[in-house]
Design an enzyme around this catalytic site. Structure first.
Site, PDB file in Angstrom:
ATOM      1  N   GLY A  74     -25.630 -13.394  56.870  1.00 21.09           N
ATOM      2  CA  GLY A  74     -24.775 -13.456  57.738  1.00 21.09           C
ATOM      3  C   GLY A  74     -23.547 -12.188  57.784  1.00 21.09           C
ATOM      4  N   VAL A 125     -30.298  -5.376  55.287  1.00 20.88           N
ATOM      5  CA  VAL A 125     -30.762  -4.293  54.205  1.00 20.88           C
ATOM      6  C   VAL A 125     -31.949  -3.759  54.658  1.00 20.88           C
ATOM      7  CG1 VAL A 125     -31.551  -4.027  51.606  1.00 20.88           C
ATOM      8  CG2 VAL A 125     -30.071  -5.721  52.326  1.00 20.88           C
ATOM      9  N   GLY A 164     -34.146  -7.123  54.672  1.00 20.05           N
ATOM     10  CA  GLY A 164     -33.439  -8.660  54.533  1.00 20.05           C
ATOM     11  C   GLY A 164     -32.190  -8.672  55.500  1.00 20.05           C
ATOM     12  N   ASP A 209     -22.151 -13.325  42.051  1.00 21.81           N
ATOM     13  CA  ASP A 209     -23.305 -14.039  42.975  1.00 21.81           C
ATOM     14  C   ASP A 209     -24.642 -13.772  42.437  1.00 21.81           C
ATOM     15  OD1 ASP A 209     -24.094 -15.374  45.301  1.00 21.81           O
ATOM     16  OD2 ASP A 209     -24.094 -13.680  46.447  1.00 21.81           O
TER      17      ASP A 209
END
Length: 511
Positions: A23, A27, A20, A139
């Site tokens: 910005g 990961v 992953g 989030d």
């Protein structure tokens, strides 16, 4: 950020595969050489996000990871390690074998509504545990939710999202909120105070997407999306999928209420509504990644044909002997050492245990006990244990006010910190009332005047008004604040710059 396969992080984690990228960082799957296991490693570059606030972000990141690591729930990814190395922050987590919810949705169109109910119910269980700490995820979105092979759901990025979105305008160049606009609650979009109600809104967006295939509010720009969150009603999902139960549509619409006060009171309440729609116990299909499976056969092994012997109970270690008269002075020295090493949770435990003994030896109102209580409250605050810190701070404030008067600066400071606890606990109305009660003292130079603190209290009042949906009052509060700060310190003062950015963002969204 240039990172290569095989690189070692913290002399322990060998990076393997990039899974992953965004910005803020990357990961990776990685190999933990010390414990011989696969892990996931998130690498963040705070200087890419925060500019001159990078050092503050590093400090907050480590603190938040430590706090979130204390949340014990099977639906929350386990945090193994966290720290900084060079310019990067790193977070080491358990590796979750499954598919993220966004990919899961894309592979099943339309997404069965019982699956959506099962996912949401599992998320409510996680959120209920998280909010009890209290922590707000900030989030929640499909990319931060994993569906494991056995159908159980795991939530990712708890500490990271919390750090990146706290005091947003202090951590960005633009003053725009960090987060995912498609899942962002109105109060979060406006820069207001967030709470459990913010995560419930994001849950509503996620459920709407699972049921309809689309988020309720989309657009070509982040500003356009946020404007729709603030001013447009969501489309009821039954207009797109008539087979969805009416009760489920009603719940989604309640979660998507613009005013936080009109949403369900807690994740527990949402779970109770969803429980009526969950599938009854039965025989699962045996297919992987079925989120209804944990409810069809709770706690069944995966795969179903597995026959795992029951674990043997481990021997219980004898309890350590308890000293008849604890050594208060030695305990205080130990607390100082632990705090110096950053071992705050252990320090909290020792302080909480030693206080009754200290009160018995020295007296409840002795200077020794008073000092210990102050340290205990401050350490609880630093450890993120706001629920436990609140009564301690109120007690300290009342005792000090009884001795030195309501305007005593130390009593006011305790009340200010208690208001911060209320804010963190997701009680914006109570926090707002406390800040408003404190403000006259800080503005009165003949009592306990403190212009700097008065300005900070006014900033918090403005953000809480946004959280409560009173945008006009929030705008007026912040507009007056920026004029006063500029008059006292000039237009270049950091607080003036921050508040003006918030006002500019607020004006854009309102317009």
């Amino acid at each position: 950020m240039t990172v290569t396969t095989g690189r070692m992080v913290a002399d322990r984690y060998e990076l393997s595969t990039l899974i992953g990228q965004g910005g803020m960082g990357q990961v990776w799957t990685a190999y933990d050489r010390r414990l011989d296991r696969r892990v996931a490693v998130k690498l963040l570059r705070p200087d890419k996000v925060a500019g001159q606030e990078a050092d503050e972000l590093r400090r907050r990141f480590v603190r938040e990871c430590r706090v979130t690591a204390q949340v014990d729930h099977p639906g929350l990814v386990t945090v193994h390690d966290a720290g900084s190395e060079g310019e990067e922050l790193f977070l080491v987590m358990q590796y979750v074998d499954g598919a993220d919810l966004s990919d899961h949705l894309a592979e099943h169109d339309p997404y069965p509504w019982p699956w959506a109910v099962a996912v949401a119910a599992q998320l409510c269980a996680v959120l209920s545990a998280v909010h009890a700490v209290p922590i707000v995820h900030r989030d929640l979105k499909p990319r931060n939710v994993m569906v494991k092979q056995d159908g159980t759901v795991t939530v990712l990025d708890l500490g990271v999202a919390s750090v990146m979105d706290t005091d947003t305008t202090r951590l960005t160049h633009t003053g725009s909120p960090i987060g995912s606009p498609a899942y962002m609650a109105p109060e979060q979009a406006m820069g207001g105070a967030v709470g459990p109600y913010t995560d419930l809104y994001a849950l509503g967006v996620l459920m709407h997407e699972l049921l309809s295939g689309e988020v309720p509010f989309a657009g070509s720009t982040a500003l356009g999306v946020l404007h729709r969150h603030l001013y447009e009603p969501p489309l009821p999902v039954r207009r797109l999928r008539p087979e969805v139960p009416e009760a489920l549509e009603t719940l989604v619409l309640r979660l998507l209420a613009k005013d936080p006060q009109h949403r369900p009171a807690s994740a527990q309440e949402v779970y109770e509504d969803l429980a009526l729609l969950l599938p009854a116990r039965g025989t699962p299909t045996g297919a992987p990644l079925d989120p209804t499976r944990p409810f069809l056969r709770p706690h069944a092994p995966w795969p179903d044909r597995a026959r795992t012997p029951a674990p043997q109970p481990s021997p219980v270690a004898p309890a350590p002997p308890v000293a008849e008269k604890p050594d208060v002075a030695a305990a205080v020295d130990e607390v100082k050492r632990l705090l110096g090493e950053g071992r705050i949770t252990q320090a909290v435990d020792i302080l909480g245990a030693i206080l009754p003994a200290a009160a018995e030896q020295h007296g409840e109102h002795s200077p020794v006990v008073r000092t210990l209580r102050k340290q205990y409250a401050a350490t609880l605050m630093d450890d993120g244990q706001y629920r436990r810190a609140l009564p301690e701070l109120r007690r300290l404030a009342d005792e000090r006010a009884a001795e030195a008067g309501q305007a005593d600066p130390q009593s006011l400071r305790y009340r200010y910190e208690a208001a911060q606890c209320l804010e963190q606990l997701g009680e914006p109305a109570a926090a707002l009332a406390e800040y408003r009660a404190l403000l006259p003292y800080y503005e009165n130079q003949y009592v306990a005047g403190d212009p700097q603190l008065a300005h900070e209290v006014r900033r918090r009042i403005g953000h809480l008004l946004l959280a409560l949906g009173d945008r006009s009052a929030a705008h007026d509060t912040l507009a007056r604040l920026v004029l006063d700060v500029e008059r006292l310190h000039g237009p270049g003062h950091p607080l003036a710059v921050e508040v003006r950015r918030t006002l500019q963002w607020l004006g854009q969204v309102r317009g």
